[in-house]
Design a protein around this motif. Structure first.
Motif, PDB file in Angstrom:
ATOM      1  N   ALA A   1       0.828  -1.208   0.000  1.00 16.54           N
ATOM      2  CA  ALA A   1       0.000   0.000   0.000  1.00 16.54           C
ATOM      3  C   ALA A   1       0.860   1.254   0.000  1.00 16.54           C
ATOM      4  N   ASP A   2       2.065   1.169   0.567  1.00 16.89           N
ATOM      5  CA  ASP A   2       2.978   2.304   0.627  1.00 16.89           C
ATOM      6  C   ASP A   2       4.183   2.158  -0.292  1.00 16.89           C
ATOM      7  N   ALA A   3       4.256   1.067  -1.021  1.00 20.82           N
ATOM      8  CA  ALA A   3       5.453   0.777  -1.806  1.00 20.82           C
ATOM      9  C   ALA A   3       5.733   1.830  -2.873  1.00 20.82           C
ATOM     10  N   ALA A   4       4.699   2.390  -3.473  1.00 22.87           N
ATOM     11  CA  ALA A   4       4.894   3.389  -4.523  1.00 22.87           C
ATOM     12  C   ALA A   4       5.060   4.790  -3.943  1.00 22.87           C
ATOM     13  N   LYS A   5       4.818   4.904  -2.657  1.00 32.82           N
ATOM     14  CA  LYS A   5       4.938   6.194  -1.997  1.00 32.82           C
ATOM     15  C   LYS A   5       6.303   6.305  -1.353  1.00 32.82           C
ATOM     16  N   CYS A   6       6.329   6.943  -0.229  1.00 33.24           N
ATOM     17  CA  CYS A   6       7.598   7.210   0.444  1.00 33.24           C
ATOM     18  C   CYS A   6       7.605   6.593   1.823  1.00 33.24           C
ATOM     19  N   GLY A   7       8.760   6.518   2.381  1.00 33.14           N
ATOM     20  CA  GLY A   7       8.905   6.091   3.753  1.00 33.14           C
ATOM     21  C   GLY A   7       9.838   7.042   4.460  1.00 33.14           C
ATOM     22  N   PRO A   8       9.586   7.320   5.725  1.00 28.31           N
ATOM     23  CA  PRO A   8      10.492   8.196   6.457  1.00 28.31           C
ATOM     24  C   PRO A   8      11.686   7.417   6.979  1.00 28.31           C
ATOM     25  N   CYS A   9      12.795   8.032   7.028  1.00 29.54           N
ATOM     26  CA  CYS A   9      13.967   7.400   7.624  1.00 29.54           C
ATOM     27  C   CYS A   9      14.926   8.479   8.059  1.00 29.54           C
ATOM     28  N   HIS A  10      15.364   8.380   9.286  1.00 34.45           N
ATOM     29  CA  HIS A  10      16.384   9.282   9.770  1.00 34.45           C
ATOM     30  C   HIS A  10      17.699   8.831   9.151  1.00 34.45           C
ATOM     31  N   PRO A  11      18.363   9.660   8.370  1.00 32.65           N
ATOM     32  CA  PRO A  11      19.573   9.244   7.647  1.00 32.65           C
ATOM     33  C   PRO A  11      20.608   8.560   8.530  1.00 32.65           C
ATOM     34  N   GLY A  12      21.049   7.405   8.093  1.00 27.95           N
ATOM     35  CA  GLY A  12      22.103   6.672   8.785  1.00 27.95           C
ATOM     36  C   GLY A  12      21.689   5.936  10.041  1.00 27.95           C
TER      37      GLY A  12
END
Length: 118
Positions: A103-114
Motif C-alpha cells: 500500500a505504501d510501496a509506490a509512496k515514500c517512507g520516512p527514515c532518519h539518515p544513517g
C-alpha cells in the motif's frame, strides 16, 4: 481499534507487522539499513512505542537494553525503502503481510539518515 477505524482482524495485522518491523530493526542494529515501515505499519509501530512499559521491556529483551528510537518529522523519500524493509523482515523469518507493505510501496517512507530505523 480505539484510535483508528480498524476491526480486530486489521488491528492484529497492523500490530503483527509492527512487531516484525521493530524486532527486525533491533536484530539488524548497527547495519545502517535505513529500515522504514511505511504509513500503515507505522500506525502499529506508534501503538507499540506509546505503551512505554511494554516497549521498554521489548527493547530490554531484544535490543540488549538499548532503546530503539523513533525520529518523527523527517523527510519522506521515494527510494524503495518500504519494500526493502519488507524483504529484510522476511529474511529474519517473519511473515510479511504484503498488502500492508505494498500500500505504501509506490509512496515514500520516512527514515532518519544513517539510523537503524525511522
Amino acid at each position: 481499534m480505539r484510535d483508528y477505524p480498524y476491526d480486530e482482524v486489521m488491528a492484529a495485522r497492523v500490530l503483527g507487522q509492527a512487531y516484525a518491523y521493530l524486532l527486525t530493526a533491533m536484530a539488524s542494529r548497527g547495519k545502517g539499513l535505513g529500515l522504514t515501515p511505511g504509513h500503515i505499519v507505522d500506525i502499529g509501530v506508534h501503538t507499540v512505542i506509546l505503551d512505554t512499559v511494554a516497549y521498554a521491556d521489548l527493547c530490554d529483551r531484544y535490543n540488549d537494553g538499548a532503546f530503539l528510537h523513533h525520529v518523527p518529522l523527517v523527510d519522506m523519500k521515494a527510494d524503495g525503502s518500504v519494500m526493502r524493509t519488507a524483504h529484510e523482515i522476511a529474511g529474519y523469518g517473519f511473515g510479511v503481510d504484503l498488502p500492508l507493505w505494498q500500500a505504501d510501496a509506490a509512496k515514500c517512507g520516512p527514515c532518519h539518515p544513517g539510523s537503524d530505523s525511522h
